[in-house]
Design a protein around this motif. Structure first.
Motif, PDB file in Angstrom:
ATOM      1  N   VAL A   1      -3.135   2.310  -3.702  1.00 33.85           N
ATOM      2  CA  VAL A   1      -2.954   3.684  -3.228  1.00 33.85           C
ATOM      3  C   VAL A   1      -4.162   4.117  -2.408  1.00 33.85           C
ATOM      4  O   VAL A   1      -5.312   3.885  -2.806  1.00 33.85           O
ATOM      5  CB  VAL A   1      -2.754   4.647  -4.418  1.00 33.85           C
ATOM      6  N   THR A   2      -3.905   4.748  -1.273  1.00 39.04           N
ATOM      7  CA  THR A   2      -4.974   5.302  -0.453  1.00 39.04           C
ATOM      8  C   THR A   2      -4.425   6.448   0.375  1.00 39.04           C
ATOM      9  O   THR A   2      -3.216   6.517   0.647  1.00 39.04           O
ATOM     10  CB  THR A   2      -5.588   4.236   0.471  1.00 39.04           C
ATOM     11  N   HIS A   3      -5.307   7.356   0.793  1.00 40.20           N
ATOM     12  CA  HIS A   3      -4.919   8.401   1.746  1.00 40.20           C
ATOM     13  C   HIS A   3      -5.337   7.999   3.159  1.00 40.20           C
ATOM     14  O   HIS A   3      -5.019   8.688   4.123  1.00 40.20           O
ATOM     15  CB  HIS A   3      -5.585   9.736   1.377  1.00 40.20           C
TER      16      HIS A   3
ATOM     17  N   SER B   1       1.388  13.924  -1.689  1.00 42.51           N
ATOM     18  CA  SER B   1       2.586  13.201  -1.248  1.00 42.51           C
ATOM     19  C   SER B   1       3.296  12.474  -2.379  1.00 42.51           C
ATOM     20  O   SER B   1       4.444  12.050  -2.225  1.00 42.51           O
ATOM     21  CB  SER B   1       2.222  12.199  -0.150  1.00 42.51           C
ATOM     22  N   GLY B   2       2.619  12.283  -3.525  1.00 42.14           N
ATOM     23  CA  GLY B   2       3.244  11.608  -4.659  1.00 42.14           C
ATOM     24  C   GLY B   2       2.820  10.168  -4.837  1.00 42.14           C
ATOM     25  O   GLY B   2       3.285   9.494  -5.755  1.00 42.14           O
ATOM     26  N   LYS B   3       1.897   9.681  -4.018  1.00 41.65           N
ATOM     27  CA  LYS B   3       1.540   8.267  -4.080  1.00 41.65           C
ATOM     28  C   LYS B   3       0.828   7.902  -5.381  1.00 41.65           C
ATOM     29  O   LYS B   3       1.148   6.886  -6.009  1.00 41.65           O
ATOM     30  CB  LYS B   3       0.685   7.887  -2.866  1.00 41.65           C
ATOM     31  N   SER B   4      -0.140   8.727  -5.808  1.00 45.58           N
ATOM     32  CA  SER B   4      -0.844   8.442  -7.064  1.00 45.58           C
ATOM     33  C   SER B   4       0.072   8.627  -8.267  1.00 45.58           C
ATOM     34  O   SER B   4      -0.011   7.877  -9.243  1.00 45.58           O
ATOM     35  CB  SER B   4      -2.080   9.335  -7.205  1.00 45.58           C
ATOM     36  N   THR B   5       0.962   9.611  -8.194  1.00 46.55           N
ATOM     37  CA  THR B   5       1.927   9.804  -9.278  1.00 46.55           C
ATOM     38  C   THR B   5       2.832   8.590  -9.413  1.00 46.55           C
ATOM     39  O   THR B   5       3.117   8.134 -10.533  1.00 46.55           O
ATOM     40  CB  THR B   5       2.775  11.070  -9.022  1.00 46.55           C
ATOM     41  N   ALA B   6       3.278   8.044  -8.291  1.00 42.06           N
ATOM     42  CA  ALA B   6       4.125   6.851  -8.325  1.00 42.06           C
ATOM     43  C   ALA B   6       3.386   5.679  -8.969  1.00 42.06           C
ATOM     44  O   ALA B   6       3.959   4.922  -9.764  1.00 42.06           O
ATOM     45  CB  ALA B   6       4.580   6.484  -6.914  1.00 42.06           C
ATOM     46  N   LEU B   7       2.098   5.529  -8.643  1.00 40.48           N
ATOM     47  CA  LEU B   7       1.308   4.449  -9.238  1.00 40.48           C
ATOM     48  C   LEU B   7       1.161   4.654 -10.743  1.00 40.48           C
ATOM     49  O   LEU B   7       1.275   3.707 -11.527  1.00 40.48           O
ATOM     50  CB  LEU B   7      -0.063   4.386  -8.574  1.00 40.48           C
TER      51      LEU B   7
ATOM     52  N   LEU C   1      -2.912  -2.767 -10.092  1.00 35.66           N
ATOM     53  CA  LEU C   1      -2.728  -1.419  -9.567  1.00 35.66           C
ATOM     54  C   LEU C   1      -4.103  -0.884  -9.167  1.00 35.66           C
ATOM     55  O   LEU C   1      -5.037  -0.913  -9.972  1.00 35.66           O
ATOM     56  CB  LEU C   1      -2.095  -0.506 -10.616  1.00 35.66           C
ATOM     57  N   MET C   2      -4.226  -0.385  -7.947  1.00 38.74           N
ATOM     58  CA  MET C   2      -5.521   0.108  -7.453  1.00 38.74           C
ATOM     59  C   MET C   2      -5.345   1.513  -6.906  1.00 38.74           C
ATOM     60  O   MET C   2      -4.561   1.730  -5.975  1.00 38.74           O
ATOM     61  CB  MET C   2      -6.070  -0.822  -6.370  1.00 38.74           C
ATOM     62  N   ASP C   3      -6.055   2.477  -7.500  1.00 38.97           N
ATOM     63  CA  ASP C   3      -5.936   3.875  -7.120  1.00 38.97           C
ATOM     64  C   ASP C   3      -7.181   4.326  -6.364  1.00 38.97           C
ATOM     65  O   ASP C   3      -8.201   4.677  -6.954  1.00 38.97           O
ATOM     66  CB  ASP C   3      -5.733   4.738  -8.371  1.00 38.97           C
TER      67      ASP C   3
ATOM     68  N   VAL D   1       0.845  -1.187   0.000  1.00 32.26           N
ATOM     69  CA  VAL D   1       0.000   0.000   0.000  1.00 32.26           C
ATOM     70  C   VAL D   1       0.884   1.242   0.000  1.00 32.26           C
ATOM     71  O   VAL D   1       1.807   1.354   0.816  1.00 32.26           O
ATOM     72  CB  VAL D   1      -0.939   0.022   1.220  1.00 32.26           C
ATOM     73  N   LEU D   2       0.596   2.178  -0.913  1.00 34.21           N
ATOM     74  CA  LEU D   2       1.214   3.496  -0.901  1.00 34.21           C
ATOM     75  C   LEU D   2       0.244   4.441  -0.215  1.00 34.21           C
ATOM     76  O   LEU D   2      -0.904   4.592  -0.656  1.00 34.21           O
ATOM     77  CB  LEU D   2       1.500   3.993  -2.317  1.00 34.21           C
ATOM     78  N   VAL D   3       0.684   5.080   0.868  1.00 33.62           N
ATOM     79  CA  VAL D   3      -0.194   5.941   1.642  1.00 33.62           C
ATOM     80  C   VAL D   3       0.514   7.250   1.931  1.00 33.62           C
ATOM     81  O   VAL D   3       1.745   7.318   1.965  1.00 33.62           O
ATOM     82  CB  VAL D   3      -0.635   5.236   2.955  1.00 33.62           C
TER      83      VAL D   3
END
Length: 373
Positions: free
Chosen positions: A192-194, A42-48, A158-160, A35-37
């Motif tokens: 990806v989640t916040h 923060s750049g998490k969605s860009t990284a995905l 990949l899950m955004d 999980v990218l949080v």
């Protein structure tokens, strides 16, 4: 299936500006759920999106299954993406929506039906294959979107933020379904989640980002128990960790109108005149203001505990099995503090209490850099 590697991967939208993703290093094992949080921006969605091939890589590289993805178009990366928006065709049935990517590839109809039935069985959609999306709940629609990804049998999912459109109760049940599905399929998944609760409950490991940089990449337990810096400590946990920047004394630290004595081995890690002390809400011992907060075997009392920290309760949140006490310390700044206790404690607004932390639960951070001591 394949592993995924971010090797100093960067994304810069404007020359000379701060990178949206700054030299990201991650190694995601084959079959792992990561999980990218992080907060907004923060750049998490860009990284995905970099991994998906929807954003350029301006530095470093990304590899899937050992193969570099630099210059490889999205359609050739063998990935499947699930977005926040379900993007279902309203005029097609559930089965037709799930089969659509296979149809576009020219897969035989019998094979399409076989794969759709298998995915529907995994997702609990078998009884809904002939329905249109409008006849489904939000959670069911999201499962259809996931089924459309599953039938492709990609190397990586990949899950955004796929649960953002669901209500709170549906989010809880659907995140459990996603985690269980991923473990059954064994497909490498980057999510990806916040929402840090989603991150902590779903991921095998969690990558916490802030301002485009990786703050910590670890298991949920390690993020909670051993945050790498002050930012991680304050972001992970609900309610957040109590963080105090305090002057250092010969025996420990000054907090509120009290001196909190620390065990010698803890005090020995402090070399500056100030330090940031972190204590989670559940890591306070509470006593009424007429007595003292005991330490005993679990308290700070290894080297002789002080009388604890005086505080006054401002708000009590009763949650049944638990209660949260929102209070302020007995100091000029009236520093806020949050305490988690058992339910039905009888605590009331305006009560005076004495708080004592336990030594094994203390978190110390450099007051300047924020790094863990």
């Amino acid at each position: 299936m394949a592993d995924v590697v971010f090797d100093q991967a960067s994304r810069v939208y404007t020359a000379g500006a701060k990178p949206a993703v700054d030299r990201l290093d991650l190694e995601i094992a084959d079959g792992e759920f990561v999980v990218l949080v992080g907060p907004s921006g923060s750049g998490k969605s860009t990284a995905l999106r970099m991994l998906a091939g929807l954003e350029e890589i301006d530095g470093g590289e990304i590899r899937i299954g050992g193969r570099t993805m630099v210059g490889v178009p999205s359609r050739d990366r063998d990935i499947a993406m699930v977005f926040q928006n379900y993007a279902l065709y309203p005029n097609k049935t559930v089965g037709e929506n799930m089969a659509f990517p296979l149809k576009m590839r020219g897969v035989e109809k019998s094979v399409q039906q076989e794969k759709v039935r298998a995915a529907a069985d995994v997702l609990g959609l078998t009884d809904f294959l002939d329905r249109k999306p409008k006849a489904l709940s939000g959670g069911q629609r999201q499962r259809v979107a996931m089924g459309r990804a599953i039938v492709r049998e990609p190397q990586v999912f990949l899950m955004d933020e796929p649960l953002s459109n669901l209500d709170a109760k549906m989010r809880v049940s659907t995140r459990t379904e996603i985690a269980a599905m991923q473990r059954r399929l064994g497909v490498t998944t980057v999510y990806v989640t916040h929402d840090q609760v989603e991150a902590m409950t779903m991921g095998d490991r969690v990558a916490l980002l802030a301002d485009g940089r990786l703050q910590q990449f670890a298991t949920p337990a390690d993020l909670y128990d051993k945050p790498a810096n002050r930012f991680v400590a304050g972001f992970i946990g609900s309610p957040a960790m109590n963080l105090f920047t305090l002057p250092v004394s010969a025996e420990g630290v000054h907090i509120g109108s009290s001196e909190l004595r620390l065990p010698r081995e803890v005090r020995g890690r402090i070399s500056a005149d100030t330090v940031t002390l972190g204590i989670r809400p559940e890591q306070w011992a509470v006593a009424n203001g007429r007595g003292t907060a005991g330490g005993g075997a679990d308290g700070v009392g290894g080297d002789g505990a002080g009388s604890g920290v005086k505080a006054q309760i401002d708000v009590v949140e009763e949650l049944g099995s638990d209660a949260y006490l929102y209070a302020h310390l007995d100091d000029e700044e009236q520093t806020p503090v949050v305490v988690r206790t058992g339910g039905r404690t009888g605590a009331r607004r305006g009560d005076q209490v004495v708080l004592t932390p336990t030594s094994e639960d203390l978190h110390l951070f450099d007051a300047e850099s924020g790094e863990r001591l």
